[in-house]
Structures are given as structure tokens and as C-alpha cells.
Enzyme design. Structure first.
Site, PDB file in Angstrom:
ATOM      1  N   ASP A 150       0.216  38.274 -13.466  1.00  0.00           N
ATOM      2  CA  ASP A 150      -0.739  37.476 -12.708  1.00  0.00           C
ATOM      3  C   ASP A 150      -2.175  37.798 -13.087  1.00  0.00           C
ATOM      4  OD1 ASP A 150      -1.355  35.592 -10.603  1.00  0.00           O
ATOM      5  OD2 ASP A 150      -2.068  37.313  -9.443  1.00  0.00           O
ATOM      6  N   GLU A 187       6.031  39.950  -9.156  1.00  0.00           N
ATOM      7  CA  GLU A 187       4.677  39.744  -9.673  1.00  0.00           C
ATOM      8  C   GLU A 187       3.995  41.092  -9.878  1.00  0.00           C
ATOM      9  OE1 GLU A 187       1.639  36.809  -7.909  1.00  0.00           O
ATOM     10  OE2 GLU A 187       0.992  38.778  -7.175  1.00  0.00           O
ATOM     11  N   LYS A 197       2.580  25.005  -4.407  1.00  0.00           N
ATOM     12  CA  LYS A 197       1.316  24.440  -3.934  1.00  0.00           C
ATOM     13  C   LYS A 197       1.414  22.913  -3.957  1.00  0.00           C
ATOM     14  CE  LYS A 197      -1.276  28.454  -5.531  1.00  0.00           C
ATOM     15  NZ  LYS A 197      -2.273  28.989  -6.487  1.00  0.00           N
ATOM     16  N   ARG A 211       0.825  -1.211   0.000  1.00  0.00           N
ATOM     17  CA  ARG A 211       0.000   0.000   0.000  1.00  0.00           C
ATOM     18  C   ARG A 211       0.854   1.253   0.000  1.00  0.00           C
ATOM     19  NH1 ARG A 211      -3.197   1.968  -2.571  1.00  0.00           N
ATOM     20  NH2 ARG A 211      -4.288  -0.020  -2.440  1.00  0.00           N
ATOM     21  N   LYS A 249       5.598  39.133  -4.397  1.00  0.00           N
ATOM     22  CA  LYS A 249       4.235  39.034  -4.909  1.00  0.00           C
ATOM     23  C   LYS A 249       3.417  40.247  -4.482  1.00  0.00           C
ATOM     24  CE  LYS A 249       2.746  34.974  -5.737  1.00  0.00           C
ATOM     25  NZ  LYS A 249       2.113  33.630  -5.660  1.00  0.00           N
TER      26      LYS A 249
END
Length: 286
Positions: free
Chosen positions: A223, A202, A133, A98, A165
Site C-alpha cells: 500500500d 496489507e 469504493k 431517464r 488492512k
């Protein structure tokens, strides 16, 4: 990134989680001298990733289990294909199955989805890249799977490169719209960095591009830009920085995004939304 040490640490932890005090079922029902052969078989087509990880699940359970691979990471396969086989003590084979499957199903799912994105932009020069992510603790595995699918990796961590960002810029400029102030603030930060550090900024509107270029950014991320604004941004940057497109990229939109002329397309879905591939282990007595 996916070194033997990283593999053994994560796979070992997974085995400890799955059988913290041994495999009660195997120890109760399987003869200690029974030998089994488990064949990894594809239930659906895809792109393979995680061969060394799959083998580690059996090796760390019992070094006497031998694993043979039929294909390599990055190879495509059809439904019904035999991908690998593990042969050894039945108790160990069934204890490890597994954990081995969980890793390889997840990694092959990421590789398969990545390959679909890469195919959509193959007629352009755009690169498909991943993002941060990722599943906590499994970044190296998922990033390796992206490479297996023909994609590329973004920065591995916050320590690898600079990416300022929108939230960074909001704090940095305290809400001012003054272009000169933005350039000055970015230059001051860049001056504190090593000359080897890559700097990406960004932007969320075209008007931010000139002050960011003036600050000396190496990469500019556009973005959530419309296709029209992406084309305008590529033209405005004019080769003076790498152009990255990001934000809400899907299989349905990625081709048109690539055709705007951007250099890089970052896709969070490669890792946060990839379904595990359906792979199974068919076990027989050897």
C-alpha cells in the site's frame, strides 16, 4: 453478480423514486395510444455497459415496450453511434427514459475509464481490479461495468475473503513492531478460517513482508509503496504470494506501477471517480 433479480430490484426502486404516483406530464399531454421510438445515441466515444439494465427500465414500466440492442456490453463505440432502441407506448417510453439513461450512462462511464487503465498496462501481466469504493446499493452494477471495460473484480464484500488492512493490524498487534508476534497473531486468525478462505494482508513497509509471508498469506497488498519499494517487494515475495499494488493509482502512474512486476493493481477511482458518459435518447413518433 448482476443477476436479473438484482437488476429488477434496483431498477424498480429507481422507477418508484422517479415516478412514485405516475408520470404527471406524460399522462396529461400524451395520447394513450401514441407509439414512440427512442434511440440511444452516443454523444461521445466510449465502452458500453448496462444493456440488460437499460432494457429493464422499459420492461418494468410497460412490458409491451420492445428494446433492441445494436452492441453488447464491452463493445467500444464512436460518437454518434446508435447503441439501442426502445419502441412502444409513448407514455411508457418517456416515463422510463431517464432511469434507463441514468444507469447506462453511469455504467458506461465506469467501463470507459476502466478500459483506459487496462490499455495502459496491456504490455504487462498486471490485472486492473476494482475496490469496495462503490455507490451504496449499486455495487453489482459498477462491478459489472468494470468487467465490461476489461478489468477484474476484487472481493465483492466483507464476507467473501479476508483482507487484514493497516487498521486491523494496528488492533491485532497493539502497536508492537515484533515480527514474530505479528506472524503468530496472523496464524492464529488464519487457523480459525475455513481452508477455502483466501487471505490477503496489507503492508505499508518492506519490513512487514517476511512475517506476513511466514503467516501464510495468499495475497500481499503493498500500500502506497514507491516504485523502488514495489520492485523490492516483488523480489522479496518471489512468487510465494500474489502481489497487489494499491494506493493513489492514477492513469498517469499505473503504467510504471505495472512495470514493477506486481500481479494486481487495485484502483478505487474506477468506481468512485468515473464520470458518467454522455449518452442521449432521440425520440420520434413511430
Amino acid at each position: 453478480m448482476l443477476t436479473p433479480r438484482i437488476i429488477d430490484r434496483a431498477v424498480g426502486a429507481a422507477l418508484d423514486e422517479d415516478a412514485p404516483w405516475g408520470d404527471l406530464t406524460a399522462e396529461a399531454f400524451l395520447p394513450v395510444d401514441a407509439i414512440a421510438r427512442a434511440e440511444l445515441v452516443a454523444r461521445e466515444p466510449g465502452v458500453f455497459s448496462g444493456g440488460e439494465v437499460f432494457a429493464a427500465a422499459f420492461r418494468l414500466t410497460d412490458p409491451s415496450v420492445s428494446v433492441s440492442m445494436r452492441i453488447a456490453d464491452g463493445d467500444a463505440f464512436a460518437a454518434g453511434s446508435a447503441i439501442a432502441a426502445a419502441t412502444g407506448p409513448a407514455r411508457a417510453v418517456l416515463t422510463a427514459e431517464r432511469v434507463g439513461l441514468n444507469f447506462v450512462q453511469r455504467m458506461s462511464g465506469v467501463a470507459t475509464l476502466t478500459a483506459r487503465y487496462v490499455a495502459e498496462v496491456a504490455h504487462t501481466d498486471a490485472r486492473i481490479v476494482d475496490t469496495r469504493k462503490t455507490t451504496p446499493g449499486l455495487r453489482a452494477f459498477e462491478r459489472h461495468a468494470v468487467r465490461s471495460g476489461g478489468g477484474f473484480n476484487h472481493r465483492f464484500s466483507l464476507s467473501d475473503a479476508v483482507m487484514a488492512k493497516d487498521n486491523h493490524l494496528a488492533v491485532l498487534t497493539a502497536g508492537t513492531e515484533d515480527e514474530a508476534a505479528l506472524t503468530a497473531a496472523l496464524r492464529a486468525g488464519i487457523a480459525r478460517l475455513s481452508h477455502t478462505a483466501h487471505v490477503e494482508i496489507e503492508v505499508d513497509r518492506l519490513s512487514q513482508i517476511p512475517p506476513v509471508l511466514a503467516a501464510g498469506a495468499h495475497t500481499i497488498m503493498l500500500d502506497n509503496f514507491s516504485l523502488e519499494d514495489l520492485r523490492a517487494g516483488v523480489e522479496l515475495i518471489a512468487g510465494r504470494a500474489v502481489v497487489e499494488a494499491s494506493g493513489g493509482v492514477t492513469l498517469e502512474t499505473v503504467r510504471a506501477i505495472a512495470e514493477t512486476g506486481v500481479d494486481v493493481i487495485s484502483v478505487g477511482a474506477l468506481t468512485h471517480s468515473a464520470p458518467s458518459l454522455d449518452l442521449g435518447l432521440d425520440v420520434t413518433v413511430a
